[in-house]
Design a protein around this motif. Sequence first.
Motif, short mmCIF file in Angstrom:
data_model
loop_
_atom_site.label_atom_id
_atom_site.label_comp_id
_atom_site.label_asym_id
_atom_site.label_seq_id
_atom_site.Cartn_x
_atom_site.Cartn_y
_atom_site.Cartn_z
N PRO A 224 10.44 39.37 -4.69
CA PRO A 224 10.40 40.08 -3.69
C PRO A 224 9.06 40.13 -2.80
O PRO A 224 8.02 40.04 -3.57
CB PRO A 224 11.01 41.42 -4.01
CG PRO A 224 11.61 41.02 -5.24
CD PRO A 224 10.96 39.94 -5.96
N PRO A 225 8.95 40.88 -1.48
CA PRO A 225 7.87 40.58 -0.99
C PRO A 225 6.84 41.97 -1.26
O PRO A 225 6.80 42.93 -0.15
CB PRO A 225 7.95 40.47 0.60
CG PRO A 225 9.44 41.29 0.35
CD PRO A 225 10.02 40.91 -0.65
N GLN A 226 6.37 42.36 -2.47
CA GLN A 226 6.02 43.53 -2.73
C GLN A 226 4.66 43.73 -2.36
O GLN A 226 3.94 44.82 -2.40
CB GLN A 226 5.83 43.63 -4.39
CG GLN A 226 7.22 43.77 -4.85
CD GLN A 226 7.52 43.89 -6.17
OE1 GLN A 226 7.15 43.20 -7.05
NE2 GLN A 226 7.53 45.18 -6.83
N ASP A 227 4.02 42.61 -1.77
CA ASP A 227 2.61 42.88 -1.12
C ASP A 227 2.77 42.93 0.40
O ASP A 227 1.79 42.95 1.20
CB ASP A 227 1.52 41.57 -1.26
CG ASP A 227 2.37 40.28 -1.10
OD1 ASP A 227 3.68 40.25 -0.83
OD2 ASP A 227 1.75 39.12 -0.91
N LEU A 228 4.02 42.89 0.87
CA LEU A 228 3.91 43.14 2.39
C LEU A 228 3.33 44.71 2.70
O LEU A 228 3.84 45.54 2.13
CB LEU A 228 5.58 43.12 2.67
CG LEU A 228 6.04 43.23 4.15
CD1 LEU A 228 5.53 41.96 4.93
CD2 LEU A 228 7.26 43.23 4.22
#
Length: 723
Positions: A224-228
């Motif tokens: 998942p894009p947790q650094d978005l």
Amino acid sequence: MLEPGTLIRISQNLLRQLLQPRIELVSFFQYVLDQTLDVLEFDVGWMLLKEGDWLRIVAADKQHTDDVGRTFLISDCLSGLSMLKKGPICVPDLSEMPDEYRRVYKSPVGYVMQSELVIPLLIGDEAIGAFNIESVRVGAFEARHVEALGLLSGHVAAAVALARTRQEAAALSSLSLDLSRQTEMNDVVRSVLTHALALVQGKFGQVLLREEDVLTVRFTTNRPPQDLNLSVDVHDSICGLAVLHAKPIIVPDVTRTDYLVVNIKGGESGWQDDLVVHHTERPRYKRALEADKASIRAEFAVPIRAASHLVCGARGGVIGILNVETPRPSGFTEEQRADVLSLVQTQAERFAEGLARLDRDLLMELLRDALTRVDTAFGQVLRPEGDYLVIEATTGSERVGTRVLVQRSVTGRALRTGEAVYVPDVAADPDYQRYLGEEMKSELVVPLIIGSEMLGVLNVESAVPGAFTLDHARILAAFANQAAVAIDRARRFESQKLAELGSLAGDIVHRLNNPLGAVGMQIDLLKRKPFFAELVAEYPYMTHFLERIETDLNSAKATIQELRTALKARAPRLSGLSLRAAIAEGLARTTLPPAVEVVQALPEADVHVLANDRLPNVFWNLFDNARKAMPDGGCLRVTVDVASEPEWVVVTVCDSGHGIEPWRLDSIFEPGDATPGDAYAPAHGLGLWWTRAQVESFGGSIAMTSTPEAGTCVTLRLRRAGG
């Protein structure tokens, strides 16, 4: 020995192919291999080219054409070793090969090979691929073969590089046209990163946009894009170095302080470039997704055993590993470890069911139970597969499907021994893997500049040290010029749209604030009247009635304030939120009449999604729209699907109301296009626009279907948090 005339003939043939008006790389690669192998004796042969951290077979002999497309890690095959060594590898007798080679040797299907010769394809000091040929005879390849193939490989490497250059030029032209058609910022940054990774054969990266001394991630390959929406300081990050130098930056090893600044200059003789070494006072690479794991102190890995009728082929009876970690210096107490062992034993059948069916919701439920018992946030459930353990559930940032070597991990030790393994101090254990998955080793950052303005950076990463070269920097720098133009155009379009929306929002706030304030004042005056106590005594329901009005009034004021600030405020950082709680809060805020039936189809175990504290408002807006669509009652159905897409959670909100005309669906999420409201709350067309903006900021998507007089369904796709 390869005759000079033969070498000249092959080179001329390759040149003729390159001069064709249009070159098809796949056919060209096969032609190269056929030309090469025509002059050598062999039984099987392949041509492999580098793609990021991998080698891909791009051509094979006629008996092994099915191998084309197969990939191997550069560090896990003989062809890759020859590239890393930048020299040939000749093994006269494969049965007596050194352990270094035996560890990575891959035998071709259907053949028992006796000898092998690998020659890297070199352009200067850069290895772009390899020739690999094998024979069923011992000692089939001698020094003359090594010399002959070595001479030819230089010509082949140059031909391949030229063919790729032609293809890259065509790709840049095509990309420019593709980007010119896009105006939405999310679409543009997604397209920019996708094309950039294709140009350098990479798979990890981010686009970060600049705001003063801060760079913020607008698109990422992490899933998942947790650094978005993650922000980094320009003065304290690798990406910031590209901003400060205003030039491409290559970091061969992110654990070191040295980095390379790429100077690209145009001159009379063409483009000239060089690399200048610089140093920082300390390494600037930050594992943003693993920051918490940097503090892990202790690990406890427990083998999972279960009845044989559920899982076949278990290794020594072990079908999986439950692993928990903690940052506490005291580690796990004996009582806590006993509690985890008891859980594994009593829930063995459920663990087995989850692993056999790959039911990740069940595995996450069991994992969270274990973590609660030992009071920690970190853990995984892993499944054995050959020489690896595969993560099937995790609360960390490792992707589901990440492979961990059995021979080089604490969890692997638990599998090998069949016994629980407790490591009270992971720093002292050589098997401990702090960063599971593909730990980044090198990085290439290219600034996005238009005129004199620094818009942001394009960042690509690799799990292989020294993966990026001057050629990669050069091609991305050329692409970055086009990308910057597209991003600037999207930014201007976004600014214009936000300005128009800001004006509209200001008008709405002004129009609504006054009447809402008047309502609040009238309620307050009513409560001050002398007869209010008698009124409530005679009509007890009035207390509840007024409390509900005040609650809705405060909610409306909060929504207006959020609308006022949403266009200016930076989105809160994403984290794992309970989906069940967000839906419940949204329903609690919605005034649904008794005639509306609410049906919820939610998974038994709660699921967490990547979002921020605006998620309940998203659901409230959808539920409130459904309420308005069913003035005479109906059914509101909320369905959560966690099985269809492993990394996603799909939420569907459906009503049985009056529906929406088909011609309006294409623009339903645009500002000013309102769903039909009620007479007491005229719509201004910002609700669904705001909802879409929030969902997309979470890294998700939203869609709507509707049938007039039958109802409407809104589908949200949200990223699953913690695996």
